[in-house]
Design a protein around this motif. Sequence first.
Motif, PDB file in Angstrom:
ATOM      1  N   HIS A 119       0.708  -1.241  -0.070  1.00 12.17           N
ATOM      2  CA  HIS A 119      -0.144   0.052  -0.053  1.00 12.17           C
ATOM      3  C   HIS A 119       0.804   1.226   0.020  1.00 12.17           C
ATOM      4  CE1 HIS A 119      -3.410  -2.401   0.022  1.00 12.17           C
ATOM      5  NE2 HIS A 119      -3.225  -2.882   1.196  1.00 12.17           N
ATOM      6  N   THR A 120       2.138   1.040   0.632  1.00 11.37           N
ATOM      7  CA  THR A 120       2.776   2.118   0.570  1.00 11.37           C
ATOM      8  C   THR A 120       3.460   2.481  -1.120  1.00 11.37           C
ATOM      9  OG1 THR A 120       3.774   1.849   2.741  1.00 11.37           O
ATOM     10  CG2 THR A 120       5.405   3.260   1.078  1.00 11.37           C
ATOM     11  N   ARG A 121       3.620   1.398  -1.686  1.00 11.78           N
ATOM     12  CA  ARG A 121       4.026   1.686  -3.143  1.00 11.78           C
ATOM     13  C   ARG A 121       2.869   2.160  -3.771  1.00 11.78           C
ATOM     14  NH1 ARG A 121       6.927  -3.024  -1.960  1.00 11.78           N
ATOM     15  NH2 ARG A 121       5.023  -4.350  -2.491  1.00 11.78           N
ATOM     16  N   ASN A 122       1.751   1.743  -3.558  1.00 15.78           N
ATOM     17  CA  ASN A 122       0.564   2.243  -4.225  1.00 15.78           C
ATOM     18  C   ASN A 122       0.334   3.804  -4.162  1.00 15.78           C
ATOM     19  OD1 ASN A 122      -0.728  -0.232  -5.012  1.00 15.78           O
ATOM     20  ND2 ASN A 122      -1.571  -0.683  -3.456  1.00 15.78           N
ATOM     21  N   ARG A 123       0.656   4.286  -2.888  1.00 21.50           N
ATOM     22  CA  ARG A 123       0.643   5.662  -2.653  1.00 21.50           C
ATOM     23  C   ARG A 123       1.556   6.394  -3.570  1.00 21.50           C
ATOM     24  NH1 ARG A 123       0.549   4.155   2.994  1.00 21.50           N
ATOM     25  NH2 ARG A 123      -1.517   4.888   3.796  1.00 21.50           N
TER      26      ARG A 123
ATOM     27  N   GLY B 215       7.298  11.358  -2.527  1.00 18.09           N
ATOM     28  CA  GLY B 215       8.146  11.909  -1.384  1.00 18.09           C
ATOM     29  C   GLY B 215       9.029  11.150  -0.762  1.00 18.09           C
ATOM     30  N   PRO B 216       9.664  11.458   0.211  1.00 18.47           N
ATOM     31  CA  PRO B 216      10.739  10.568   0.789  1.00 18.47           C
ATOM     32  C   PRO B 216      10.066   9.430   1.277  1.00 18.47           C
ATOM     33  CG  PRO B 216      10.352  12.476   2.247  1.00 18.47           C
ATOM     34  CD  PRO B 216       9.491  12.817   0.930  1.00 18.47           C
ATOM     35  N   GLU B 217       8.873   9.244   1.328  1.00 22.21           N
ATOM     36  CA  GLU B 217       8.341   8.032   1.915  1.00 22.21           C
ATOM     37  C   GLU B 217       8.841   6.776   1.332  1.00 22.21           C
ATOM     38  OE1 GLU B 217       6.637  10.480   0.543  1.00 22.21           O
ATOM     39  OE2 GLU B 217       5.204  11.431   2.500  1.00 22.21           O
ATOM     40  N   SER B 218       9.311   6.896  -0.130  1.00 23.24           N
ATOM     41  CA  SER B 218       9.659   5.767  -0.768  1.00 23.24           C
ATOM     42  C   SER B 218      11.125   5.169   0.158  1.00 23.24           C
ATOM     43  CB  SER B 218      10.164   6.132  -1.995  1.00 23.24           C
ATOM     44  OG  SER B 218      11.072   6.983  -2.084  1.00 23.24           O
ATOM     45  N   SER B 219      11.706   5.785   1.198  1.00 23.84           N
ATOM     46  CA  SER B 219      12.638   5.233   2.010  1.00 23.84           C
ATOM     47  C   SER B 219      12.141   4.205   2.975  1.00 23.84           C
ATOM     48  CB  SER B 219      13.243   6.281   2.665  1.00 23.84           C
ATOM     49  OG  SER B 219      14.068   7.281   1.740  1.00 23.84           O
ATOM     50  N   ILE B 220      10.943   4.171   3.089  1.00 20.42           N
ATOM     51  CA  ILE B 220      10.509   3.329   4.002  1.00 20.42           C
ATOM     52  C   ILE B 220      10.592   1.798   3.651  1.00 20.42           C
ATOM     53  CG2 ILE B 220       8.214   2.579   5.260  1.00 20.42           C
ATOM     54  CD1 ILE B 220       7.375   5.397   5.248  1.00 20.42           C
ATOM     55  N   GLY B 221      10.051   1.768   2.081  1.00 18.00           N
ATOM     56  CA  GLY B 221      10.049   0.376   1.524  1.00 18.00           C
ATOM     57  C   GLY B 221      11.257  -0.259   1.582  1.00 18.00           C
TER      58      GLY B 221
END
Length: 407
Positions: A298-302, A314-320
């Motif tokens: 779901h993070t990737r879906n965002r 945004g930098p949220e991709s670092s979470i993955g």
Amino acid sequence: MDFNDSPEEAAYRAQVRAWLEANAPKKPVSGNDLEGGGDTMPASKAWQAKKAAAGYAQITWPKEWGGPGGTPIQQVIFNQEEAKHPIPPNPFQIGLGMCVPTVMTFADEETKKRFVGPALRGEEIWCQLFSEPSGGSDVAAARTRAVRDGDEWVINGQKVWTTGAQFSDFGIVVTRTNPDAPKHKGLTMFWVDMKDPGIEVRPIHQMSGGSGFNEVFFTNVRVKDSQRLGAVDDGWRVSLVTLMNERLAVGGPSGAGPSEFMEAARHIPGLDGGPALKDQALREKIADWYVATEGLKHTRNRTLTALSRGQTPGPESSIGKVVSALQMQDLANTAVEMLDQYGIINDPALAPLRGGFHGSLMGAAGLRIAGGTDEILKNIIAERVLGLPGDIRVDKDVPFKDMPTGR
């Protein structure tokens, strides 16, 4: 989040599927690939050339540089559909994802015309020469020196963990040009011919049996000032362009996941004589992995939704990468332990998933370093996602030559 293709995206997906059905390889290429640089290289180059001719090599690149000028979501769609086919290894990822975009941003027009087309068609391969033995994950700690000599620069130093250097034609290298300036302000980047005199590549033999990484030594290597990317002593700004592309290119890991683990656990005996899958502690681990996998999906879906709307993720991709690399290591280690004494056998003819769990276990530790260590990515998440205060940097204004070093 929108989980469905728009009408335009659905039409593009159908177009891509039809092209791949007609052109993609029908069976995996065999051979010693060395991460894409061994016996499989001819097949990799042929597939790259075919994609380039059809406009699928780099979909977001503008038409003047060989791309169709497509959207990021179109690139995502193509990648999703391509992954369903037994395509050969991709030794072009670093060049097309990191190095050549840097060249396109900072080089002169003549240099761009010389390099972009051949890289796109898979005729030339690039590597990224950043990491150094004493620098760890701190790119700005580079000690490889470049000293000006008229219209040339003389480079001396060592790089390490350089992926694909042994089969690369060119590379981008970050060097120290002003030791009197603070470490982030005395760097300069160049492109280099990997066949130039004074460049020595030594493959690093990994415990997995491969040699994807290399040490690279520079001994009085002379490069022209026209090979400089960006201004003198402005290499940190140039490096940031490369590093931002690296975060995107490295992405999350592949390999055996929770579903493959569950399938293996159905056939491996547990402590009580029944299948290991019935062990309650093991089932709790599987549940944790499944929840994390769904969260990552779901993070990737965002991210996909942002791309679909023409927005920049945004930098949220670092979470993955932080979550998936750690999970990959934990899952693979648990699988090998579950095999008990047979866990030492990684022969593809005997081990589950043709030794896939062993490959994941040996590759996961490196993945937690490549493209940004766990600690660096957690700092990015803390500072740029959560808005927490940044780390204190006591060396921010200290000239590089005055920074303490080990004995």
